[in-house]
Design an enzyme around this catalytic site. Sequence first.
Site, PDB file in Angstrom:
ATOM      1  N   ASN A 160      65.496  56.938  34.018  1.00 19.26           N
ATOM      2  CA  ASN A 160      65.135  57.197  32.613  1.00 19.26           C
ATOM      3  C   ASN A 160      66.387  57.290  31.746  1.00 19.26           C
ATOM      4  O   ASN A 160      66.403  56.840  30.596  1.00 19.26           O
ATOM      5  CB  ASN A 160      64.361  58.519  32.495  1.00 19.26           C
ATOM      6  CG  ASN A 160      63.092  58.515  33.323  1.00 19.26           C
ATOM      7  OD1 ASN A 160      62.746  57.487  33.914  1.00 19.26           O
ATOM      8  ND2 ASN A 160      62.405  59.646  33.389  1.00 19.26           N
TER       9      ASN A 160
ATOM     10  N   THR B 118      63.636  29.865 -11.350  1.00 20.73           N
ATOM     11  CA  THR B 118      62.829  31.065 -11.133  1.00 20.73           C
ATOM     12  C   THR B 118      61.389  30.547 -11.100  1.00 20.73           C
ATOM     13  O   THR B 118      61.086  29.563 -11.784  1.00 20.73           O
ATOM     14  CB  THR B 118      62.992  32.120 -12.254  1.00 20.73           C
ATOM     15  OG1 THR B 118      62.538  31.548 -13.477  1.00 20.73           O
ATOM     16  CG2 THR B 118      64.427  32.587 -12.414  1.00 20.73           C
ATOM     17  N   HIS B 119      60.556  31.159 -10.310  1.00 15.66           N
ATOM     18  CA  HIS B 119      59.166  30.686 -10.131  1.00 15.66           C
ATOM     19  C   HIS B 119      59.133  29.218  -9.693  1.00 15.66           C
ATOM     20  O   HIS B 119      58.178  28.497  -9.987  1.00 15.66           O
ATOM     21  CB  HIS B 119      58.343  30.847 -11.414  1.00 15.66           C
ATOM     22  CG  HIS B 119      58.455  32.204 -12.028  1.00 15.66           C
ATOM     23  ND1 HIS B 119      57.586  33.225 -11.750  1.00 15.66           N
ATOM     24  CD2 HIS B 119      59.376  32.698 -12.885  1.00 15.66           C
ATOM     25  CE1 HIS B 119      57.943  34.305 -12.437  1.00 15.66           C
ATOM     26  NE2 HIS B 119      59.034  34.011 -13.130  1.00 15.66           N
TER      27      HIS B 119
ATOM     28  N   SER C  70      60.372  10.910  14.191  1.00 17.36           N
ATOM     29  CA  SER C  70      58.953  10.959  14.535  1.00 17.36           C
ATOM     30  C   SER C  70      58.666   9.876  15.557  1.00 17.36           C
ATOM     31  O   SER C  70      59.248   8.789  15.507  1.00 17.36           O
ATOM     32  CB  SER C  70      58.123  10.728  13.273  1.00 17.36           C
ATOM     33  OG  SER C  70      56.858  10.184  13.601  1.00 17.36           O
TER      34      SER C  70
ATOM     35  N   LYS D 107      60.898   8.462   9.482  1.00 21.23           N
ATOM     36  CA  LYS D 107      61.047   9.913   9.329  1.00 21.23           C
ATOM     37  C   LYS D 107      62.398  10.460   9.783  1.00 21.23           C
ATOM     38  O   LYS D 107      62.965  10.033  10.779  1.00 21.23           O
ATOM     39  CB  LYS D 107      59.944  10.634  10.126  1.00 21.23           C
ATOM     40  CG  LYS D 107      58.570  10.546   9.536  1.00 21.23           C
ATOM     41  CD  LYS D 107      58.455  11.055   8.106  1.00 21.23           C
ATOM     42  CE  LYS D 107      58.501  12.554   8.010  1.00 21.23           C
ATOM     43  NZ  LYS D 107      57.270  13.205   8.404  1.00 21.23           N
TER      44      LYS D 107
ATOM     45  N   GLU E 113      63.264  24.197  10.071  1.00 26.05           N
ATOM     46  CA  GLU E 113      61.872  24.666  10.155  1.00 26.05           C
ATOM     47  C   GLU E 113      61.726  25.733  11.243  1.00 26.05           C
ATOM     48  O   GLU E 113      60.999  26.711  11.086  1.00 26.05           O
ATOM     49  CB  GLU E 113      60.938  23.493  10.427  1.00 26.05           C
ATOM     50  CG  GLU E 113      60.819  22.569   9.235  1.00 26.05           C
ATOM     51  CD  GLU E 113      60.119  21.268   9.581  1.00 26.05           C
ATOM     52  OE1 GLU E 113      59.207  20.885   8.857  1.00 26.05           O
ATOM     53  OE2 GLU E 113      60.485  20.628  10.584  1.00 26.05           O
TER      54      GLU E 113
ATOM     55  N   LYS F 134      62.439  46.026  26.018  1.00 24.66           N
ATOM     56  CA  LYS F 134      63.519  45.107  26.389  1.00 24.66           C
ATOM     57  C   LYS F 134      63.281  43.664  25.948  1.00 24.66           C
ATOM     58  O   LYS F 134      64.163  43.058  25.342  1.00 24.66           O
ATOM     59  CB  LYS F 134      63.726  45.138  27.903  1.00 24.66           C
ATOM     60  CG  LYS F 134      65.047  45.697  28.358  1.00 24.66           C
ATOM     61  CD  LYS F 134      65.175  47.182  28.216  1.00 24.66           C
ATOM     62  CE  LYS F 134      64.564  47.906  29.368  1.00 24.66           C
ATOM     63  NZ  LYS F 134      63.816  49.086  28.963  1.00 24.66           N
TER      64      LYS F 134
HETATM   65  N1  ARG Z   1      62.341  49.992  34.427  1.00 24.97           N
HETATM   66  C1  ARG Z   1      62.068  51.164  33.633  1.00 24.97           C
HETATM   67  C2  ARG Z   1      62.366  50.879  32.164  1.00 24.97           C
HETATM   68  O1  ARG Z   1      62.923  49.877  31.860  1.00 24.97           O
HETATM   69  C3  ARG Z   1      62.887  52.314  34.106  1.00 24.97           C
HETATM   70  C4  ARG Z   1      62.228  52.953  35.245  1.00 24.97           C
HETATM   71  C5  ARG Z   1      61.843  54.321  35.027  1.00 24.97           C
HETATM   72  N2  ARG Z   1      60.765  54.549  35.942  1.00 24.97           N
HETATM   73  C6  ARG Z   1      60.335  55.728  36.284  1.00 24.97           C
HETATM   74  N3  ARG Z   1      59.383  55.751  37.113  1.00 24.97           N
HETATM   75  N4  ARG Z   1      60.814  56.816  35.788  1.00 24.97           N
HETATM   76  O2  ARG Z   1      62.026  51.664  31.307  1.00 24.97           O
END
Ligand code: ARG
Length: 442
Positions: free
Chosen positions: A107, A152-153, A275, A281, A288, A323
């Site tokens: 953690n 503008t606009h 294209s 094209k 884009e 993540k």
């Molecule tokens: N892989 C988890 C994360 O990215 C961390 C793991 C924590 N897991 C746990 N059982 N305390 O948040």
Amino acid sequence: MWGGRFTKKTNPLVEEFTKSIQFDKKLARYDCIGSLYHINILKKANLLTGQEYGKLKSGLEEVIDSVENGSFEADLSFEDIHSYIQHLLEKKLGKVAHKLHTCRSRNDQVVFDTKLYCLRNISLTLNLFSNLSKKLTKLVNDNKGLFIPGYTHMQHAMPVSLCLHLDAYVEMFTRDVKRLSNAFDAIELTMGSGALAGTIIDSEKYSSPKSGLCGSLCSPVNPIDTVSDRDFVIEILGALSITSMHLSRLAEDLILWSTKEFDFIDIDDAFCTGSSLMPQKKNPDVLELVRGNTGKLYGNLMSVLVMMKGLPLSYNRDMQLDKEPLFDSFEIIQKELKVLTKLAPKIKFKKENIAKQLEDECLYATDMADYLVQKGVAFKDAHMIIGKLITSKLKTGKEIKKMKDSELKKFSPILTNKAMKKIIDPKASVASKKSVKKRSAK
Ligand code: ARG
């Protein structure tokens, strides 16, 4: 990792559903750097002997080397990168590696690693920004003295220098850089949160000065907050979303300018695509996609904001889902900055087409009103006089420049052909705007 408490093996579906190694493998290097700090703390706390420390240190350095030389390959059958690196070290070093997890929880590890990833990627992004700003500034300098209709606009407003238009983006990027730098400065690297309540090691053993990528380290004031805080992720995703919006607006301007209808610019062939069906094209796909990616960036910000909103303290597994959006947003912005840095200097301005648009006398209506104001007419009256002159011009199709004094006098006794000819000139119009602050050369 937790075998002692369980009497059954984890169901393979659960393993598959809960694992994060397929994306958090990107944290490998930061995880090892964190572990190097951690073993130093363990040694200071007499929880590792000098010899144990040495072994763990060289094992971790080996893993860092393999990440740096590209030979590191995460085994995706593991749950996450933290447990995989722990396993690697156990395989390499034997029992001593069991001590690595002393006073530590994933953690805390995951917060530290993600913060280090953010510091590194903010630095990279800031460098890329500086490259793009330099190229945009060069484009501005190469096209000094070029005027375009300002809008503008999306309607003709007043002539502006191309410089001023493009420099507006440089201004946006300056703010983007500031926002990212603020997010960088706000990141506080801590260790010692344990799972949520702290560890048995004295707080001062955690303090360590700034070194390399890693800022100074300290123990947390509130470990519950540390392991459950993702504000830094949200701040960065917010900053990157604003950047994405700016890049999208730049892309949109360039897309418009490259249409047949505007025909102000030509984008280098190497940065356009064709294209499969229509031979004529030449499409601005890069721009884009820069515009389109903004949806992903906003989505990434939203997903983390919503994921966090109902979480009770402290760490919850939901937080693992920060993540992918974080990595995705950084990667998209970095790719965009790279490609725009190459595309921008190759933009060719079609001066003749732009000059044609500047012949639109309506663009100078405000300058005409300002002329009357300078001659003592109240602005509202001047607005009315020039409004009528423009309406008559649009109705009869007669150019104001060609109107004789006698014709102009019908609108105001002050208007003369000589004055109108002087006013209907993009250079004079731009030069008359004196409130714009001169900036030291960028
Ligand atoms: N892989 C988890 C994360 O990215 C961390 C793991 C924590 N897991 C746990 N059982 N305390 O948040």
